[in-house]
Design a protein around this motif. Structure first.
Motif, PDB file in Angstrom:
ATOM      1  N   LYS A  11     -52.689  60.190  71.564  1.00 55.30           N
ATOM      2  CA  LYS A  11     -51.465  59.936  70.812  1.00 55.30           C
ATOM      3  C   LYS A  11     -51.794  59.072  69.607  1.00 55.30           C
ATOM      4  O   LYS A  11     -52.680  58.213  69.659  1.00 55.30           O
ATOM      5  CB  LYS A  11     -50.387  59.319  71.683  1.00 55.30           C
ATOM      6  CG  LYS A  11     -50.549  57.890  72.054  1.00 55.30           C
ATOM      7  CD  LYS A  11     -49.342  57.429  72.855  1.00 55.30           C
ATOM      8  CE  LYS A  11     -49.388  55.932  73.047  1.00 55.30           C
ATOM      9  NZ  LYS A  11     -48.203  55.419  73.670  1.00 55.30           N
ATOM     10  N   ARG A  12     -51.107  59.365  68.526  1.00 61.40           N
ATOM     11  CA  ARG A  12     -51.269  58.585  67.299  1.00 61.40           C
ATOM     12  C   ARG A  12     -49.860  58.288  66.808  1.00 61.40           C
ATOM     13  O   ARG A  12     -49.156  59.188  66.337  1.00 61.40           O
ATOM     14  CB  ARG A  12     -52.068  59.363  66.263  1.00 61.40           C
ATOM     15  CG  ARG A  12     -52.278  58.586  64.972  1.00 61.40           C
ATOM     16  CD  ARG A  12     -53.224  59.246  64.016  1.00 61.40           C
ATOM     17  NE  ARG A  12     -52.853  60.628  63.756  1.00 61.40           N
ATOM     18  CZ  ARG A  12     -53.661  61.507  63.181  1.00 61.40           C
ATOM     19  NH1 ARG A  12     -54.881  61.173  62.831  1.00 61.40           N
ATOM     20  NH2 ARG A  12     -53.248  62.730  62.964  1.00 61.40           N
ATOM     21  N   THR A  67     -46.870  60.748  67.560  1.00 58.27           N
ATOM     22  CA  THR A  67     -47.323  62.138  67.604  1.00 58.27           C
ATOM     23  C   THR A  67     -48.376  62.317  68.686  1.00 58.27           C
ATOM     24  O   THR A  67     -49.003  61.362  69.126  1.00 58.27           O
ATOM     25  CB  THR A  67     -47.926  62.582  66.247  1.00 58.27           C
ATOM     26  OG1 THR A  67     -49.067  61.773  65.960  1.00 58.27           O
ATOM     27  CG2 THR A  67     -46.913  62.474  65.123  1.00 58.27           C
ATOM     28  N   VAL A  81     -51.867  64.407  69.386  1.00 59.03           N
ATOM     29  CA  VAL A  81     -52.916  65.074  68.621  1.00 59.03           C
ATOM     30  C   VAL A  81     -53.836  65.830  69.578  1.00 59.03           C
ATOM     31  O   VAL A  81     -54.297  65.280  70.578  1.00 59.03           O
ATOM     32  CB  VAL A  81     -53.737  64.055  67.794  1.00 59.03           C
ATOM     33  CG1 VAL A  81     -54.818  64.758  66.991  1.00 59.03           C
ATOM     34  CG2 VAL A  81     -52.831  63.241  66.879  1.00 59.03           C
ATOM     35  N   LEU A  99     -57.796  69.132  63.894  1.00 62.99           N
ATOM     36  CA  LEU A  99     -56.706  68.416  64.544  1.00 62.99           C
ATOM     37  C   LEU A  99     -55.413  69.217  64.474  1.00 62.99           C
ATOM     38  O   LEU A  99     -55.071  69.779  63.438  1.00 62.99           O
ATOM     39  CB  LEU A  99     -56.486  67.053  63.888  1.00 62.99           C
ATOM     40  CG  LEU A  99     -57.654  66.078  63.916  1.00 62.99           C
ATOM     41  CD1 LEU A  99     -57.262  64.777  63.229  1.00 62.99           C
ATOM     42  CD2 LEU A  99     -58.125  65.814  65.326  1.00 62.99           C
ATOM     43  N   VAL A 117     -51.528  68.377  65.148  1.00 63.88           N
ATOM     44  CA  VAL A 117     -50.626  67.260  65.382  1.00 63.88           C
ATOM     45  C   VAL A 117     -49.243  67.804  65.757  1.00 63.88           C
ATOM     46  O   VAL A 117     -48.689  68.657  65.058  1.00 63.88           O
ATOM     47  CB  VAL A 117     -50.524  66.369  64.123  1.00 63.88           C
ATOM     48  CG1 VAL A 117     -49.565  65.212  64.357  1.00 63.88           C
ATOM     49  CG2 VAL A 117     -51.898  65.863  63.717  1.00 63.88           C
ATOM     50  N   SER A 137     -45.419  66.642  66.443  1.00 64.75           N
ATOM     51  CA  SER A 137     -44.494  65.527  66.251  1.00 64.75           C
ATOM     52  C   SER A 137     -43.143  65.822  66.896  1.00 64.75           C
ATOM     53  O   SER A 137     -42.816  66.978  67.184  1.00 64.75           O
ATOM     54  CB  SER A 137     -44.292  65.271  64.752  1.00 64.75           C
ATOM     55  OG  SER A 137     -43.582  66.348  64.179  1.00 64.75           O
TER      56      SER A 137
END
Length: 146
Positions: free
Chosen positions: A107-108, A111, A113, A121, A123, A125
């Motif tokens: 997780k970033r 989001t 990933v 990558l 992603v 969201s």
């Protein structure tokens, strides 16, 4: 056929599950890992939508979402499905395929990933998943009206 076991009923059940996960559970937990669970419910919903259409048309059901989407292409216009709807279905399938093939997920921020072996990558969201839910609801409404 019993209403609770019909593909349309199952599709609506999976949609309601996805919507609940997004509207209630995700908002409370704010855990981006839930986003892919929601995408999986959307995928199940779409698979049952396609199954309902193919069954109605008396077409043998192929195995797997990709083959079902390909079988649906010729019938899309009849059921008022646009090319964007087909691309959307393919996008959902691709996301889940990438997740299955991925060795690394993290997780970033808000989001989730997915990282491929060659570090591409993907992603996911909350805003994107909300759009997926809206498009799925539109597809369900098209099926319901036809």
């Amino acid at each position: 056929m019993n209403d609770t076991t019909s593909p349309i009923a199952k599709a609506f059940d999976h949609y309601q599950t996805a919507e609940h996960l997004f509207q209630i559970t995700f908002l409370v937990t704010q855990d981006p890992k839930l986003l892919l669970g929601i995408v999986k419910s959307i995928s199940n919903c779409l698979e049952y939508v396609i199954e309902a259409i193919l069954t109605k048309e008396k077409i043998t059901l192929p195995e797997g979402l990709l083959k079902k989407i390909n079988a649906l292409r010729d019938l899309a216009k009849k059921y008022h499905l646009s090319s964007e709807d087909i691309v959307f279905m393919l996008r959902i399938r691709e996301l889940l395929y990438r997740q299955k093939q991925s060795q690394i997920e993290f997780k970033r921020g808000n989001t989730h990933v997915i990282c491929s072996d060659d570090y591409d990558l993907e992603v996911v969201s909350a805003k994107e998943v909300e759009g997926f839910l809206q498009q799925t609801k539109r597809i369900l409404n098209l099926l319901k009206s036809s």
